[in-house]
Design a protein around this motif. Structure first.
Motif, PDB file in Angstrom:
ATOM      1  N   PHE A  47       0.846  -1.205   0.000  1.00  0.00           N
ATOM      2  CA  PHE A  47       0.000   0.000   0.000  1.00  0.00           C
ATOM      3  C   PHE A  47       0.885   1.262   0.000  1.00  0.00           C
ATOM      4  O   PHE A  47       0.707   2.159  -0.825  1.00  0.00           O
ATOM      5  N   GLY A  48       1.806   1.317   0.953  1.00  0.00           N
ATOM      6  CA  GLY A  48       2.682   2.489   1.067  1.00  0.00           C
ATOM      7  C   GLY A  48       3.607   2.625  -0.140  1.00  0.00           C
ATOM      8  O   GLY A  48       3.867   3.733  -0.612  1.00  0.00           O
ATOM      9  N   GLU A  49       4.074   1.481  -0.623  1.00  0.00           N
ATOM     10  CA  GLU A  49       4.949   1.507  -1.808  1.00  0.00           C
ATOM     11  C   GLU A  49       4.206   2.082  -3.009  1.00  0.00           C
ATOM     12  O   GLU A  49       4.771   2.860  -3.793  1.00  0.00           O
ATOM     13  N   ALA A  50       2.956   1.680  -3.180  1.00  0.00           N
ATOM     14  CA  ALA A  50       2.176   2.184  -4.320  1.00  0.00           C
ATOM     15  C   ALA A  50       1.994   3.696  -4.219  1.00  0.00           C
ATOM     16  O   ALA A  50       2.009   4.401  -5.235  1.00  0.00           O
ATOM     17  N   ILE A  51       1.828   4.198  -2.986  1.00  0.00           N
ATOM     18  CA  ILE A  51       1.663   5.647  -2.816  1.00  0.00           C
ATOM     19  C   ILE A  51       2.975   6.365  -3.136  1.00  0.00           C
ATOM     20  O   ILE A  51       2.980   7.432  -3.776  1.00  0.00           O
ATOM     21  N   GLN A  52       4.097   5.798  -2.710  1.00  0.00           N
ATOM     22  CA  GLN A  52       5.386   6.409  -3.056  1.00  0.00           C
ATOM     23  C   GLN A  52       5.568   6.442  -4.573  1.00  0.00           C
ATOM     24  O   GLN A  52       6.022   7.435  -5.140  1.00  0.00           O
ATOM     25  N   ASN A  53       5.218   5.349  -5.224  1.00  0.00           N
ATOM     26  CA  ASN A  53       5.329   5.304  -6.683  1.00  0.00           C
ATOM     27  C   ASN A  53       4.396   6.322  -7.344  1.00  0.00           C
ATOM     28  O   ASN A  53       4.751   6.932  -8.354  1.00  0.00           O
ATOM     29  N   LEU A  54       3.214   6.475  -6.762  1.00  0.00           N
ATOM     30  CA  LEU A  54       2.262   7.445  -7.315  1.00  0.00           C
ATOM     31  C   LEU A  54       2.825   8.868  -7.226  1.00  0.00           C
ATOM     32  O   LEU A  54       2.781   9.621  -8.209  1.00  0.00           O
ATOM     33  N   THR A  55       3.387   9.226  -6.079  1.00  0.00           N
ATOM     34  CA  THR A  55       3.893  10.597  -5.934  1.00  0.00           C
ATOM     35  C   THR A  55       5.023  10.846  -6.928  1.00  0.00           C
ATOM     36  O   THR A  55       5.105  11.907  -7.547  1.00  0.00           O
ATOM     37  N   GLU A  56       5.869   9.834  -7.102  1.00  0.00           N
ATOM     38  CA  GLU A  56       6.998   9.978  -8.019  1.00  0.00           C
ATOM     39  C   GLU A  56       6.508  10.059  -9.473  1.00  0.00           C
ATOM     40  O   GLU A  56       6.967  10.890 -10.252  1.00  0.00           O
ATOM     41  N   SER A  57       5.550   9.220  -9.828  1.00  0.00           N
ATOM     42  CA  SER A  57       5.115   9.216 -11.221  1.00  0.00           C
ATOM     43  C   SER A  57       4.306  10.472 -11.554  1.00  0.00           C
ATOM     44  O   SER A  57       4.397  11.004 -12.657  1.00  0.00           O
ATOM     45  N   VAL A  58       3.553  10.976 -10.581  1.00  0.00           N
ATOM     46  CA  VAL A  58       2.822  12.229 -10.798  1.00  0.00           C
ATOM     47  C   VAL A  58       3.810  13.377 -11.018  1.00  0.00           C
ATOM     48  O   VAL A  58       3.624  14.225 -11.902  1.00  0.00           O
ATOM     49  N   ARG A  59       4.865  13.403 -10.220  1.00  0.00           N
ATOM     50  CA  ARG A  59       5.886  14.462 -10.379  1.00  0.00           C
ATOM     51  C   ARG A  59       6.494  14.399 -11.783  1.00  0.00           C
ATOM     52  O   ARG A  59       6.643  15.416 -12.461  1.00  0.00           O
ATOM     53  N   ARG A  60       6.813  13.195 -12.225  1.00  0.00           N
ATOM     54  CA  ARG A  60       7.465  13.064 -13.535  1.00  0.00           C
ATOM     55  C   ARG A  60       6.490  13.349 -14.680  1.00  0.00           C
ATOM     56  O   ARG A  60       6.834  14.018 -15.648  1.00  0.00           O
ATOM     57  N   MET A  61       5.271  12.818 -14.563  1.00  0.00           N
ATOM     58  CA  MET A  61       4.302  13.042 -15.651  1.00  0.00           C
ATOM     59  C   MET A  61       3.963  14.522 -15.804  1.00  0.00           C
ATOM     60  O   MET A  61       3.670  14.985 -16.900  1.00  0.00           O
ATOM     61  N   SER A  62       3.989  15.238 -14.674  1.00  0.00           N
ATOM     62  CA  SER A  62       3.601  16.653 -14.728  1.00  0.00           C
ATOM     63  C   SER A  62       4.804  17.551 -14.950  1.00  0.00           C
ATOM     64  O   SER A  62       4.666  18.783 -14.903  1.00  0.00           O
ATOM     65  N   GLY A  63       5.968  17.017 -15.160  1.00  0.00           N
ATOM     66  CA  GLY A  63       7.172  17.832 -15.310  1.00  0.00           C
ATOM     67  C   GLY A  63       7.437  18.670 -14.066  1.00  0.00           C
ATOM     68  O   GLY A  63       7.890  19.807 -14.161  1.00  0.00           O
ATOM     69  N   GLY A  64       7.102  18.132 -12.905  1.00  0.00           N
ATOM     70  CA  GLY A  64       7.362  18.850 -11.655  1.00  0.00           C
ATOM     71  C   GLY A  64       6.274  19.844 -11.276  1.00  0.00           C
ATOM     72  O   GLY A  64       6.409  20.579 -10.300  1.00  0.00           O
ATOM     73  N   ARG A  65       5.169  19.870 -12.009  1.00  0.00           N
ATOM     74  CA  ARG A  65       4.104  20.849 -11.706  1.00  0.00           C
ATOM     75  C   ARG A  65       3.125  20.343 -10.654  1.00  0.00           C
ATOM     76  O   ARG A  65       2.338  21.115 -10.107  1.00  0.00           O
ATOM     77  N   LEU A  66       3.124  19.030 -10.406  1.00  0.00           N
ATOM     78  CA  LEU A  66       2.248  18.500  -9.351  1.00  0.00           C
ATOM     79  C   LEU A  66       3.105  17.686  -8.381  1.00  0.00           C
ATOM     80  O   LEU A  66       3.683  16.660  -8.743  1.00  0.00           O
ATOM     81  N   ILE A  67       3.170  18.188  -7.159  1.00  0.00           N
ATOM     82  CA  ILE A  67       4.003  17.557  -6.136  1.00  0.00           C
ATOM     83  C   ILE A  67       3.087  17.076  -5.011  1.00  0.00           C
ATOM     84  O   ILE A  67       2.383  17.881  -4.385  1.00  0.00           O
TER      85      ILE A  67
END
Ligand code: CA
Length: 359
Positions: A47-67
């Protein structure tokens, strides 16, 4: 030295400025920051790992615009208070389970899993194609919240018991950690259900505060150590498709530009898939480990007399709920109709296939 004509200097400067603008990370005003609260202990597997992956992938997909910054339970100290914290805007997003809020908003309990209800593929089909998402959002909308499926654990084990359950008498007075509708079903048979957050489960069982508990299945139970303090491990009836939940504060959602909303929506769906797949894998691996390393674990299935009573109590409670609340009735009828339709297909596809393998 030949001077550059004035006319060519201007576009050159403009191009330089534009290049510099594009080179800069998104300006400070354009970076959106969201705070996420998890119900889980820090660095919780799957569960926690998936959330860490989500935060990282959101940051990358948004080019750093969504943290997105994520807090596990050690930060907010309220693993079962996610609904309130996200509703109040203290957090923008929560990762938890819808049935934890049944004491606050009873109709939230239908969106995790139901005893004797749909399996994971059936329930996902209901959420996305059978009207489940619409019904869920009708329940959450009055609270200024959006709710999204947050990852499925698949069929859960019935739990760890200190004593064998041979008949209905063994359920009388049994103190068991079991959330959701299943707890209410057990209460009808004389048990004393309670909900306890993941972090306190082991000590509650060890100290005898409870006689039994269910958590998830081999995927996460093995690491929790329950097999060291309770000998009986029962197969499930109560959570055939436990779906976790992303709760999003509607105002936080509306503040995001459309492209970041879409990135977040897709990332949550990817996280849900990741949890489903990862849990299945961890269950298979840990089940093999448990069979080999802990042969003293006694795996049991509840006897037919208990299963029949549970099924009957479940049906009775559903009738009561449906009679008492029109929206509950709509949800219960939608789930029952979809289950009937989907199960006919499950039977002739997966069940027929599995049966043919065991001959
Ligand atoms: Ca559970």
């Amino acid at each position: 030295m030949k001077r550059l004509p004035r006319i060519s200097a201007r576009p050159g400067l403009l191009a330089l400025l534009l290049a510099a603008w594009a080179w800069l990370p998104a300006s400070a005003a354009e970076v959106h920051r969201l705070l996420l609260a998890e119900s889980w202990p820090p660095n919780y597997p799957i569960f926690g790992e998936a959330i860490q992956n989500l935060t990282e992938s959101v940051r990358r997909m948004s080019g750093g615009r969504l943290i997105i910054t994520s807090h596990a339970r050690n930060k907010h100290k309220a693993p079962l208070g996610i609904f309130d914290m996200v509703k109040a805007g203290q957090y923008d997003i929560g990762h938890s389970a819808s049935y934890y809020w049944k004491g606050k908003v009873p109709n939230t309990l239908y969106f995790t899993t139901m005893p004797f209800g749909m399996t994971t593929p059936e329930q996902y089909a209901w959420f996305y194609h059978g009207g489940g998402m619409e019904l869920m959002n009708r329940v959450y909308q009055p609270h200024g919240l959006l709710s999204f499926p947050g990852g499925n654990t698949g069929n859960q084990m019935g739990g760890w018991f200190q004593k064998e359950i041979n008949g209905l008498d063994d359920l009388k007075g049994l103190k068991m950690r079991i959330p959701g509708f299943a707890g209410e079903v057990l209460a009808k048979l004389g048990a004393k259900p309670t909900n306890i957050a993941a972090g306190e489960l082991y000590s509650a069982l060890e100290r005898g505060t409870i006689d039994a508990l269910e958590w998830v299945g081999p995927s996460l139970d093995l690491r929790m150590g329950f097999h060291r303090i309770a000998p009986y491990y029962y197969t499930g009836w109560h959570e055939p498709a436990a779906e976790l939940q992303f709760l999003v504060n509607q105002r936080s959602w509306e503040r995001l530009p459309e492209d970041l909303q879409e990135i977040l929506r897709v990332a949550m769906r990817a996280a849900a898939f990741e949890i489903y797949v990862h849990t299945y894998h961890a269950s298979a691996v840990n089940w093999a480990t448990m069979k080999q390393d802990y042969p003293q674990i006694k795996v049991r299935t509840f006897p037919p007399v208990v299963m029949d009573a549970l099924r009957e109590a479940n049906a009775g409670l559903l009738r009561e709920r449906a009679a008492a609340d029109p929206l509950a009735r709509e949800i219960i009828e939608s789930q029952a109709a979809y289950l009937a339709k989907a199960r006919a297909w499950t039977d002739i596809s997966d069940l027929a296939y599995l049966n043919s393998q065991h001959r």
